[in-house]
Design a protein around this motif. Structure first.
Motif, PDB file in Angstrom:
ATOM      1  N   ILE A  89      -7.589   1.410 -11.026  1.00  0.00           N
ATOM      2  CA  ILE A  89      -6.710   2.530 -10.670  1.00  0.00           C
ATOM      3  C   ILE A  89      -5.903   2.961 -11.901  1.00  0.00           C
ATOM      4  CG2 ILE A  89      -4.790   3.246  -9.196  1.00  0.00           C
ATOM      5  CD1 ILE A  89      -5.786   0.934  -7.251  1.00  0.00           C
TER       6      ILE A  89
ATOM      7  N   ASN B 220      -9.663  16.077  -3.057  1.00  0.00           N
ATOM      8  CA  ASN B 220      -9.565  14.730  -2.496  1.00  0.00           C
ATOM      9  C   ASN B 220      -8.494  14.663  -1.412  1.00  0.00           C
ATOM     10  OD1 ASN B 220     -11.521  13.845  -4.202  1.00  0.00           O
ATOM     11  ND2 ASN B 220     -10.121  13.029  -5.733  1.00  0.00           N
TER      12      ASN B 220
ATOM     13  N   ALA C  71      -7.563   5.865  -0.017  1.00  0.00           N
ATOM     14  CA  ALA C  71      -7.549   4.983  -1.192  1.00  0.00           C
ATOM     15  C   ALA C  71      -6.173   4.361  -1.359  1.00  0.00           C
ATOM     16  CB  ALA C  71      -7.927   5.775  -2.440  1.00  0.00           C
TER      17      ALA C  71
ATOM     18  N   ILE D 122      -0.184   9.698 -15.827  1.00  0.00           N
ATOM     19  CA  ILE D 122       0.867   9.235 -14.900  1.00  0.00           C
ATOM     20  C   ILE D 122       1.826   8.339 -15.691  1.00  0.00           C
ATOM     21  CG2 ILE D 122       1.343   7.927 -12.771  1.00  0.00           C
ATOM     22  CD1 ILE D 122      -0.454  10.457 -12.357  1.00  0.00           C
TER      23      ILE D 122
ATOM     24  N   PHE E  69      -2.338  16.163  -8.833  1.00  0.00           N
ATOM     25  CA  PHE E  69      -3.252  15.633  -7.811  1.00  0.00           C
ATOM     26  C   PHE E  69      -4.445  16.550  -7.586  1.00  0.00           C
ATOM     27  CE2 PHE E  69       0.326  12.943  -7.109  1.00  0.00           C
ATOM     28  CZ  PHE E  69      -0.201  11.782  -6.582  1.00  0.00           C
ATOM     29  N   ASN E  70      -5.558  15.921  -7.219  1.00  0.00           N
ATOM     30  CA  ASN E  70      -6.799  16.653  -6.956  1.00  0.00           C
ATOM     31  C   ASN E  70      -6.776  17.140  -5.495  1.00  0.00           C
ATOM     32  OD1 ASN E  70      -9.434  17.182  -6.061  1.00  0.00           O
ATOM     33  ND2 ASN E  70     -10.335  15.755  -7.516  1.00  0.00           N
TER      34      ASN E  70
ATOM     35  N   LEU F  68      -4.815  10.453 -16.162  1.00  0.00           N
ATOM     36  CA  LEU F  68      -4.130  11.598 -15.554  1.00  0.00           C
ATOM     37  C   LEU F  68      -2.699  11.741 -16.088  1.00  0.00           C
ATOM     38  CD1 LEU F  68      -5.410  11.005 -11.961  1.00  0.00           C
ATOM     39  CD2 LEU F  68      -5.562  13.199 -13.122  1.00  0.00           C
TER      40      LEU F  68
ATOM     41  N   LYS G   1      -7.541   5.337 -14.087  1.00  0.00           N
ATOM     42  CA  LYS G   1      -7.460   6.701 -13.539  1.00  0.00           C
ATOM     43  C   LYS G   1      -6.050   7.266 -13.802  1.00  0.00           C
ATOM     44  CE  LYS G   1     -10.331   8.475 -11.079  1.00  0.00           C
ATOM     45  NZ  LYS G   1     -10.592   8.531  -9.673  1.00  0.00           N
ATOM     46  N   HIS G   2      -5.017   6.448 -13.511  1.00  0.00           N
ATOM     47  CA  HIS G   2      -3.639   6.925 -13.747  1.00  0.00           C
ATOM     48  C   HIS G   2      -3.426   7.290 -15.217  1.00  0.00           C
ATOM     49  CE1 HIS G   2      -1.720   4.763 -10.018  1.00  0.00           C
ATOM     50  NE2 HIS G   2      -2.293   5.901  -9.698  1.00  0.00           N
TER      51      HIS G   2
ATOM     52  N   GLN H 147      -7.960  10.525  -0.832  1.00  0.00           N
ATOM     53  CA  GLN H 147      -6.881   9.939  -1.620  1.00  0.00           C
ATOM     54  C   GLN H 147      -5.954   9.143  -0.693  1.00  0.00           C
ATOM     55  OE1 GLN H 147      -6.384   9.449  -4.638  1.00  0.00           O
ATOM     56  NE2 GLN H 147      -4.321   8.650  -4.452  1.00  0.00           N
TER      57      GLN H 147
ATOM     58  N   HIS I 188       7.246   8.543 -12.778  1.00  0.00           N
ATOM     59  CA  HIS I 188       6.664   9.055 -11.525  1.00  0.00           C
ATOM     60  C   HIS I 188       6.782   8.027 -10.390  1.00  0.00           C
ATOM     61  CE1 HIS I 188       4.087  11.748 -14.248  1.00  0.00           C
ATOM     62  NE2 HIS I 188       4.819  12.555 -13.517  1.00  0.00           N
TER      63      HIS I 188
ATOM     64  N   PRO J 293     -12.020   9.103  -5.361  1.00  0.00           N
ATOM     65  CA  PRO J 293     -11.388   7.842  -5.024  1.00  0.00           C
ATOM     66  C   PRO J 293     -12.340   6.837  -4.367  1.00  0.00           C
ATOM     67  CG  PRO J 293     -10.039   9.676  -4.323  1.00  0.00           C
ATOM     68  CD  PRO J 293     -11.326  10.245  -4.775  1.00  0.00           C
ATOM     69  N   ALA J 294     -12.160   5.560  -4.697  1.00  0.00           N
ATOM     70  CA  ALA J 294     -13.014   4.510  -4.162  1.00  0.00           C
ATOM     71  C   ALA J 294     -12.885   4.411  -2.644  1.00  0.00           C
ATOM     72  CB  ALA J 294     -12.644   3.192  -4.811  1.00  0.00           C
TER      73      ALA J 294
ATOM     74  N   VAL K 224       7.236   8.351  -6.052  1.00  0.00           N
ATOM     75  CA  VAL K 224       6.264   7.887  -5.055  1.00  0.00           C
ATOM     76  C   VAL K 224       6.930   6.868  -4.121  1.00  0.00           C
ATOM     77  CG1 VAL K 224       4.185   6.453  -4.792  1.00  0.00           C
ATOM     78  CG2 VAL K 224       4.177   8.387  -6.364  1.00  0.00           C
TER      79      VAL K 224
ATOM     80  N   THR L  29      -4.966   0.320  -0.794  1.00  0.00           N
ATOM     81  CA  THR L  29      -4.311  -0.431  -1.859  1.00  0.00           C
ATOM     82  C   THR L  29      -2.986  -1.009  -1.368  1.00  0.00           C
ATOM     83  OG1 THR L  29      -5.253   1.186  -3.348  1.00  0.00           O
ATOM     84  CG2 THR L  29      -3.655  -0.305  -4.297  1.00  0.00           C
TER      85      THR L  29
HETATM   86  C1  HEM Z   1      -5.230   7.679  -7.786  1.00  0.00           C
HETATM   87  C2  HEM Z   1      -2.867   3.912  -5.843  1.00  0.00           C
HETATM   88  C3  HEM Z   1       1.206   5.429  -7.976  1.00  0.00           C
HETATM   89  C4  HEM Z   1      -0.958   9.643  -8.936  1.00  0.00           C
HETATM   90  C5  HEM Z   1      -4.943   6.503  -7.116  1.00  0.00           C
HETATM   91  C6  HEM Z   1      -5.909   5.714  -6.396  1.00  0.00           C
HETATM   92  C7  HEM Z   1      -5.260   4.670  -5.842  1.00  0.00           C
HETATM   93  C8  HEM Z   1      -3.855   4.793  -6.208  1.00  0.00           C
HETATM   94  C9  HEM Z   1      -5.847   3.565  -5.003  1.00  0.00           C
HETATM   95  C10 HEM Z   1      -7.403   6.034  -6.284  1.00  0.00           C
HETATM   96  C11 HEM Z   1      -8.109   5.510  -7.488  1.00  0.00           C
HETATM   97  C12 HEM Z   1      -9.586   5.885  -7.508  1.00  0.00           C
HETATM   98  O1  HEM Z   1      -9.887   6.942  -8.020  1.00  0.00           O
HETATM   99  O2  HEM Z   1     -10.391   5.126  -6.963  1.00  0.00           O
HETATM  100  C13 HEM Z   1      -1.551   3.990  -6.269  1.00  0.00           C
HETATM  101  C14 HEM Z   1      -0.537   2.999  -5.982  1.00  0.00           C
HETATM  102  C15 HEM Z   1       0.618   3.425  -6.592  1.00  0.00           C
HETATM  103  C16 HEM Z   1       0.316   4.681  -7.252  1.00  0.00           C
HETATM  104  C17 HEM Z   1      -0.750   1.740  -5.137  1.00  0.00           C
HETATM  105  C18 HEM Z   1       1.975   2.785  -6.612  1.00  0.00           C
HETATM  106  C19 HEM Z   1       2.223   1.507  -6.703  1.00  0.00           C
HETATM  107  C20 HEM Z   1       0.998   6.708  -8.414  1.00  0.00           C
HETATM  108  C21 HEM Z   1       1.980   7.575  -9.030  1.00  0.00           C
HETATM  109  C22 HEM Z   1       1.382   8.784  -9.274  1.00  0.00           C
HETATM  110  C23 HEM Z   1      -0.001   8.654  -8.834  1.00  0.00           C
HETATM  111  C24 HEM Z   1       3.432   7.160  -9.339  1.00  0.00           C
HETATM  112  C25 HEM Z   1       1.998  10.031  -9.845  1.00  0.00           C
HETATM  113  C26 HEM Z   1       2.888  10.729  -9.206  1.00  0.00           C
HETATM  114  C27 HEM Z   1      -2.307   9.461  -8.695  1.00  0.00           C
HETATM  115  C28 HEM Z   1      -3.290  10.503  -8.888  1.00  0.00           C
HETATM  116  C29 HEM Z   1      -4.529   9.930  -8.580  1.00  0.00           C
HETATM  117  C30 HEM Z   1      -4.268   8.565  -8.187  1.00  0.00           C
HETATM  118  C31 HEM Z   1      -3.016  11.927  -9.328  1.00  0.00           C
HETATM  119  C32 HEM Z   1      -5.900  10.621  -8.573  1.00  0.00           C
HETATM  120  C33 HEM Z   1      -5.983  11.275  -7.248  1.00  0.00           C
HETATM  121  C34 HEM Z   1      -7.103  12.184  -7.062  1.00  0.00           C
HETATM  122  O3  HEM Z   1      -7.965  12.326  -7.925  1.00  0.00           O
HETATM  123  O4  HEM Z   1      -7.068  12.768  -5.982  1.00  0.00           O
HETATM  124  N1  HEM Z   1      -3.703   5.918  -6.996  1.00  0.00           N
HETATM  125  N2  HEM Z   1      -1.010   4.984  -7.034  1.00  0.00           N
HETATM  126  N3  HEM Z   1      -0.191   7.396  -8.328  1.00  0.00           N
HETATM  127  N4  HEM Z   1      -2.917   8.317  -8.278  1.00  0.00           N
HETATM  128 FE1  HEM Z   1      -1.987   6.629  -7.743  1.00  0.00          FE
END
Ligand code: HEM
Length: 406
Positions: free
Chosen positions: A81, A47, A56, A90, A43-44, A88, A84-85, A53, A94, A399-400, A98, A60
């Motif tokens: 998204i 953010n 965001a 993901i 994770f960042n 990264l 992005k995942h 974050q 994982h 993040p958006a 969550v 969602t």
């Molecule tokens: C980014 C939603 C699951 C790790 C994001 C963003 C959203 C989101 C809305 C921001 C996207 C953007 O950049 O505009 C979700 C939802 C999930 C989910 C709804 C489950 C259904 C996960 C999982 C992981 C994860 C399982 C890993 C453990 C990340 C990371 C970012 C991200 C590292 C970038 C964050 C940053 O740059 O600060 N996710 N996510 N997400 N997500 Fe997820």
């Protein structure tokens, strides 16, 4: 398939989530990182500290809950998204982490109001939502693996060159350390880079747009040095500027992102950037110069002044390749030299009046990138000026967010 009863319960909790959403996701992250500190490599932290974050993810989750019986309407948002995942790294494993942390946070914040019935309904719903993400991401991983020169997860790159583009922006040319091919990309896409910074416990990663023509043997990213080196936002960019040198190794994932130029469109295109938001438009403009040299292109860039602006020479050199190219610079605080620049258009900011004086064709495609206040002003200004929503494309740094909110 979710039962009618589960759908009803999940939907009925949306108003509660809307009030408590950010609180829930804040508790969720705190608990998740306590139990799984290894995720702090992913994770960042900047953010996280800004709360972006959390917002965001909360947005969602509301959207998913509202549409739990018609999740297909979320697919475009999921894809953005998922890019992005995927970038990264993901993985499906994982998602349960969550899910468990999110349900725990809902229980903790709602207290007695979170009955077993509600928690079970949300557990089921989360499983369905997670599967949508996992499936979309599975396809993206497959594409990344099958593409010529493509790869999955992180790969070592050597910093082949480091070039100063302006007082605050420096480009890094990255070549794969294994000497192999690299995947091409669509103009506008980004890569994630990851590095271990001296003195930092966790790896850090950042997304940077690719700022050059697709199809080279290297990638180029162009990084702005953030003013405050001790803030989480500033730490990585200052480290890149000050410490990372030619010959060093940086890890990167394959290009990703859906803020791209529609390569089948031939309408006039407006590329409107603020500050370092110029970077995705450099790959777009090079691609247009190569592939659609007759296309009408307006490149509009806003910066504090010419000293902090990157790529002035590179853009001026493109004029010969593009038959219908208009370059306009808008400077907040122009220097004497800026005022003499033949592309200088205005002192101040880009606004609705500038559009009404300079934009002839509302049917063009408008791409916008820059800091949040810039995006807000330009995107809302374009709408106000009468450009249809589906002709406006924009990308955030990070993040958006919802542009209508302050
Ligand atoms: C980014 C939603 C699951 C790790 C994001 C963003 C959203 C989101 C809305 C921001 C996207 C953007 O950049 O505009 C979700 C939802 C999930 C989910 C709804 C489950 C259904 C996960 C999982 C992981 C994860 C399982 C890993 C453990 C990340 C990371 C970012 C991200 C590292 C970038 C964050 C940053 O740059 O600060 N996710 N996510 N997400 N997500 Fe997820």
């Amino acid at each position: 398939m979710l039962s009618e009863q589960t759908i009803k319960i999940v939907k009925s909790t949306v108003p509660v989530l809307e009030v408590k959403g950010t609180e829930i996701t804040t508790v969720f992250y705190k608990n998740m990182f306590k139990k799984h500190p290894e995720l702090l490599h992913i994770f960042n932290h900047a953010n996280q500290q800004q709360g972006r974050q959390q917002a965001a993810l909360a947005n969602t989750v509301y959207a998913a809950a509202k549409n739990i019986d018609q999740l297909h309407v979320l697919i475009p948002a999921v894809k953005q998204i998922a890019h992005k995942h995927r970038s990264l790294a993901i993985k499906p494993e994982h998602y349960p982490i969550v899910g468990e942390s999110l349900l725990g946070a809902i229980k903790e914040v709602l207290g007695d109001a979170a009955t077993d019935e509600i928690i079970n309904a949300w557990a089921e719903a989360y499983g369905v939502i997670a599967d949508v993400f996992i499936n979309v991401e599975k396809e993206m991983y497959q594409e990344a693996a099958e593409q010529k020169g493509g790869w999955i997860d992180y790969r070592d790159f050597i910093v082949a060159d480091k070039v100063k583009e302006s007082d605050v922006i420096t480009s890094f040319y990255l070549k794969p350390a294994d000497g192999g091919e690299i995947a091409s990309f669509l103009p506008g896409q980004y890569i994630t880079i990851r590095l271990k910074m001296a003195g930092e416990k966790f790896m850090v990663n950042r997304q940077y747009s690719l700022s050059h023509m697709p199809g080279n043997e290297h990638y180029r990213i162009s990084v702005k040095r953030e003013a405050e080196p001790d803030t989480p936002e500033g730490r990585v960019s200052n480290y890149l500027h000050d410490k990372v040198q030619a010959g060093d190794i940086i890890e990167a994932t394959a290009p990703a992102g859906d803020f791209i130029l529609d390569q089948n469109d031939h309408n006039p295109v407006y590329l409107i950037s603020g500050g370092v938001g110029i970077t995705p438009f450099m790959s777009m403009i090079h691609w247009i110069a190569n592939e659609q040299p007759e296309r009408e292109v307006h490149f509009i860039h806003a910066a504090r002044n010419g000293n902090v602006q990157a790529f002035k020479e590179e853009l001026a050199n493109l004029k010969g390749d593009l038959k219908n190219f208009k370059l306009s610079y808008i400077y907040e605080d122009p220097t004497e030299a800026d005022l003499q620049n033949s592309h200088f258009s205005k002192q101040g900011y880009i606004d609705k009046q500038w559009f009404s004086e300079n934009v002839k064709d509302k049917q063009g495609q408008f791409h916008v990138c820059g800091p949040v206040p810039f995006l807000r002003a330009v995107v809302l200004g374009l709408r106000d000026f009468g450009v249809e929503q589906d002709h406006i494309h924009y990308e955030f740094f990070g993040p958006a967010l919802n542009l209508e909110e302050n």
